[in-house]
Every structure is written in structure tokens, then in C-alpha cells.
Motif scaffolding. Structure first.
Motif, PDB file in Angstrom:
ATOM      1  N   PRO A  22       0.825  -1.218   0.000  1.00 30.11           N
ATOM      2  CA  PRO A  22       0.000   0.000   0.000  1.00 30.11           C
ATOM      3  C   PRO A  22       0.856   1.264   0.000  1.00 30.11           C
ATOM      4  CG  PRO A  22      -0.804  -1.591   1.614  1.00 30.11           C
ATOM      5  CD  PRO A  22       0.532  -2.089   1.152  1.00 30.11           C
ATOM      6  N   LEU A 101      -6.418   1.439   2.248  1.00 32.96           N
ATOM      7  CA  LEU A 101      -5.060   1.069   2.628  1.00 32.96           C
ATOM      8  C   LEU A 101      -4.045   2.135   2.248  1.00 32.96           C
ATOM      9  CD1 LEU A 101      -5.031  -2.700   1.538  1.00 32.96           C
ATOM     10  CD2 LEU A 101      -5.667  -1.717   3.747  1.00 32.96           C
ATOM     11  N   ASN A 102      -4.183   2.693   1.064  1.00 31.49           N
ATOM     12  CA  ASN A 102      -3.224   3.706   0.620  1.00 31.49           C
ATOM     13  C   ASN A 102      -3.246   4.936   1.518  1.00 31.49           C
ATOM     14  OD1 ASN A 102      -2.095   2.382  -1.665  1.00 31.49           O
ATOM     15  ND2 ASN A 102      -3.939   2.839  -2.841  1.00 31.49           N
ATOM     16  N   CYS A 152      -6.741  -0.683  -3.441  1.00 31.88           N
ATOM     17  CA  CYS A 152      -5.369  -0.195  -3.271  1.00 31.88           C
ATOM     18  C   CYS A 152      -4.604  -0.252  -4.588  1.00 31.88           C
ATOM     19  CB  CYS A 152      -4.676  -1.040  -2.203  1.00 31.88           C
ATOM     20  SG  CYS A 152      -2.895  -0.782  -2.055  1.00 31.88           S
TER      21      CYS A 152
END
Length: 479
Positions: A22, A101-102, A152
Motif C-alpha cells: 500500500p 489502505l493507501n 489499493c
């Protein structure tokens, strides 16, 4: 709070297993590499990209697309050293989509740069939980884990289309190919075939842009048409109109280059009409720097003879080109674009305003990156100076000083082989004026400058860098 070292070990194991990580700051994009251009030019390119992204964000309705754009805005801000703005962009994603997630990976990176270790560790722990690594993973890493991974990877693939700093079309193609690979991984995690794209204009528009960059123009046009069949409103789907216009302009310029080399018939000006129609739709609802520049270019080519660009065929189109270029120049970054100055200078030359045109071409040379392989601005400057001199607007002495200063500046800016080719182009098109310039320089006691100018012309007789139809065996000059 989870042990940071244990979290890092678990993350490494998961990365080895899933083959993804990520965040945006590790991606193999030129954006993340050591910049090769001066800081001022790098900042200019980042700000131009950010302007376009802000435009996209204003029109993005779906959450996934907003998140993808905000990640890129945050990355641009980070590299512009606007860390508070970068943090806010990533925080906004996390607020709207807590499972992104990123967002947590990017926030951890920014907090690390800010030296805020507790916040950095908290973001890493949150990321570990979402990826199924924390002790309470059962409450967070549920059946949506694959969807989060797909999101992601898709956001990372999206980012590759907005990279900054590619030095060549080949480098740009490599970046886009890497983005497509990430999209493929995203589809595998999400367990969806690309069928979802058929009813999604934003996805179709990204595909069309990728096809365009890769040179697959028929596929790009077809994909744009699919997007417009679904959503024709230019205010909501301006990207499809812009990409389709770019494809038509590229087709016209490709055909134009071929005919200049004697490889085909005259280019189809219907490409210009199609591009104009699309960009007129966009400029009504989504005006901006790039749109003004693109439509100004289309009007320029509509206004000049294809083979002899100094000959006007439509004065009204040239005037309209200057109107749009003036609007572009009024914007914050407009004065920093060499392509805008080059186009404006060409329009002014055709209208007989040689002095104003020369000022534009000088600005092009100043704005071009060191190592730029397109010295056209310098060649146009030399032509404008020769025209002023032949019309008695410059004296022999003034011409000599101008040529001396700008030739030396060009030598420090452009590759020698490309500069040689540009000088040869000027020589072939203005032989009489160049010989007159040489005589004037000799009379001023500038033989070294004359030798510098003509050493490239001597090589033309040897075949080095000579274009189609170039004279052979030309007598060498000695002064």
C-alpha cells in the motif's frame, strides 16, 4: 499499541505473499525518483499536474475516483514541500473511506517526514489491522480484504497515468505499462473481469488515455465513443471529449510530418474540425490552462497552410488562436509553458509582428529544460531575427549581438546533434539571409561566430543530419 518491529516483520511477510504494498511513495514512477530537471521546472510540472487533478476532483462523483485523485493531490503537495496540505489530502481519504489502505500508508509516510513518530506508528498499526496482521484483525480484516486490496492496486494503477518527469515517450510507455499491470492485479483481487468498465465512463476514459499514450489511436477513439454513448454531457464527461480531440490532433500532425518527408498525401483537415468541435464543448464548461492551449493549437493549424506555415489561410482562426493563448497566459502557470510561447510566437510571425514573435521565442529558449531535444524555439528565433534584419528593423550590429548571445545560450541548452539539425533547417529555408548574416558578422570582426554557425552547414554536405531534399556537396566556407 502493536509493537512496530513486529508489525514491520508481518508486513514484509504479507508483501512477499501478496506481491503488493500500500501507498504511493514506493511506486516505480518518475515522480518518486530523484528529479532530473531543475527545481523550478519540477515545481512547474507538479503544479500543472495538480491543476488538472483539482479539475478532476471537482467533477468526480464516485468515492473511489475521488480517493484516487486525492492521493495524487497529496503526492504532488508532498513533493512541493507542502506537507500540511499533503497530510490533509490523505486524511480526507481516510475520513471518507476508513478502510483505504493507501490512505494509512501515505499518512505514515508524511508523518515520518514531519518527525511525528507516534502518529506514524498509529497509521502503521491501523494499516496492519486492515491487512489482517493485528491482534484484533478479526474485527477489521473481514471478507472485504480482497476488495480493499483491489482498491489499493487500482488507485496505484490510476496514479501512473499522471506521472511527472518522464524524459521520453519510451519512458512514458514503461510507466503506463506498469500501471496496467497494477490494474490487472486489482481485477484479480476483486474477482471481476474488465466487463465492469463497459458501463463506467471514468474507467473508459482512463483506458482511452492509456491507449492514446501507447499509440493505439483507433482503440482510444473507440473507447472515447463508448464513454460518450453512456454520458454525453461535456460538463460530466469532459475527459472523453479532450482525449478524442488529442487523438485527432495527433493524427493530423502525424500525417503532416509524413507529407513533409514526401511519404504521403496532404493531411486530412477534417481531423482539425473534429478536434475543434470536441474542445469547443469542453471550453464552455471546463475552461483551464490545458484546454486553452489545446484549442489554441487547433485554431493555429486551421489558420495556416499545411506545407508553408508562414502563409495564413484563415486569418479569423489565427486571431481566435491568439485569444485562447492569451487566456492561457493570464493563468498562474501560463507564462511558464514553452509550448504556449512557441505557438503564440508563430501566430505573431504570420501576422507580421516579428519583434513580438522574437520575444516569445526568446522566452521559449529560457523556459526549455536543459537537455531538451526540441530546439524549434531557437530556430524560430533565428528566423525572426533574420526577418527583422532584412526589413531594416535591426542593424548589422544588433543582429550580430543577438545571434551571438542566443546561439551560445542554445548550445548550453540543447543536444548538439539536435541543434545542428535545427540550424540546417534554417540554412535551407533562408540561405540568402544566412549568407548576408555571415558577411555582416565578418564586417563586425566576429569570424569565430561565423565559423561556429557554419561548421554545422559543412557537415550537411557529408550527409550528417541532412533531411530530405538537402543540398549535397556544398562548398565549405572559410573566413
Amino acid at each position: 499499541m502493536a509493537d512496530p518491529e513486529a508489525v514491520a516483520e508481518d508486513l514484509d511477510a504479507l508483501i512477499d505473499d501478496l506481491d503488493y504494498l500500500p501507498g504511493h511513495f514506493h511506486l516505480e514512477m518518475q515522480l518518486n525518483f530523484e528529479p532530473r530537471s531543475p527545481a523550478s521546472l519540477r515545481a512547474r510540472d507538479l503544479k500543472l499536474q495538480r491543476e488538472g487533478l483539482r479539475q478532476e476532483l471537482a467533477l468526480a462523483a464516485a468515492l473511489p475516483r475521488r480517493s484516487a485523485v486525492r492521493h495524487l493531490l497529496g503526492a504532488c503537495a508532498f513533493y512541493l514541500e507542502e506537507l500540511d496540505e499533503a497530510r490533509e489530502s490523505f486524511l480526507q481519504v481516510a475520513r471518507e473511506d476508513p478502510g483505504n489502505l493507501n490512505a494509512w500508508a501515505n499518512l505514515a509516510h508524511v508523518y515520518g517526514r514531519l518527525g511525528q513518530e507516534e502518529e506514524e506508528e498509529a497509521c502503521a498499526a491501523r494499516l496492519a489491522g486492515l491487512m489482517g496482521l493485528a491482534a484484533d484483525a478479526d474485527s477489521e480484516a473481514d471478507g472485504d480484504a480482497h476488495a480493499r486490496a483491489a482498491r489499493c492496486l487500482a488507485e496505484q494503477g490510476y496514479a501512473h497515468g499522471f506521472d511527472v518527469g518522464c524524459a521520453s515517450p519510451e519512458e512514458r510507455a514503461r510507466v503506463l505499462a506498469a500501471g496496467i499491470t497494477l490494474y490487472d492485479k486489482a481485477l484479480s483481487y476483486g474477482q471481476q473481469a474488465i466487463e465492469i468498465a463497459k458501463d463506467q465512463p471514468p474507467i473508459l476514459n482512463r483506458l482511452a488515455k492509456i491507449f492514446h499514450f501507447l499509440g493505439k489511436q483507433d482503440m482510444a477513439i473507440g473507447t472515447c465513443n463508448m464513454a460518450l454513448d453512456i454520458l454525453r454531457d461535456p460538463e460530466l464527461n469532459w475527459q472523453a471529449y479532450c482525449t478524442r480531440a488529442k487523438v485527432h490532433v495527433r493524427a493530423y500532425l502525424h500525417d503532416l510530418e509524413r507529407v513533409k518527408m514526401g511519404l504521403g498525401g496532404m493531411p486530412d483537415r477534417n481531423h482539425l474540425a473534429c478536434a475543434k468541435a470536441d474542445l469547443e464543448e469542453v471550453v464552455k464548461v471546463c475552461p483551464g490552462l490545458k484546454t486553452y492551449l489545446d484549442i489554441g493549437q487547433v485554431y493555429y493549424y486551421m489558420g495556416v497552410d499545411a506545407m508553408r506555415e508562414l502563409l495564413a489561410v484563415d486569418e479569423a482562426a489565427l486571431n481566435q488562436a491568439l485569444v485562447f493563448l492569451a487566456k492561457a497566459g493570464e493563468l498562474e502557470l501560463g507564462a511558464t509553458l514553452p509550448e504556449l510561447q512557441l505557438l503564440r510566437g508563430k501566430c505573431l510571425r504570420i501576422k507580421g509582428e516579428e519583434a513580438n514573435a522574437a520575444a516569445c521565442f526568446k522566452r521559449v529558449v529560457e523556459l526549455d529544460d536543459a537537455g531538451c531535444s526540441h530546439p524549434e524555439g531557437f530556430g524560430c528565433l533565428l528566423e525572426a531575427l533574420l526577418a527583422q534584419w532584412s526589413q531594416a528593423q535591426l542593424s548589422d550590429g544588433e543582429l550580430g549581438r543577438e545571434v551571438d548571445a542566443w546561439l551560445r545560450r542554445a548550445q548550453g541548452k540543447y543536444p548538439a546533434a539536435r541543434l545542428r539539425q535545427e540550424l540546417q533547417r534554417v540554412w535551407r529555408g533562408h540561405t540568402g539571409e544566412v549568407l548576408g548574416l555571415a558577411r555582416a558578422l565578418v564586417a563586425q570582426g566576429r569570424p569565430a561566430l561565423v565559423r561556429l554557425l557554419f561548421e554545422t552547414m559543412e557537415r550537411e554536405g557529408e550527409g550528417e543530419g541532412a533531411g530530405a531534399g538537402a543540398p549535397r556537396g556544398r562548398r565549405a566556407f572559410s573566413f
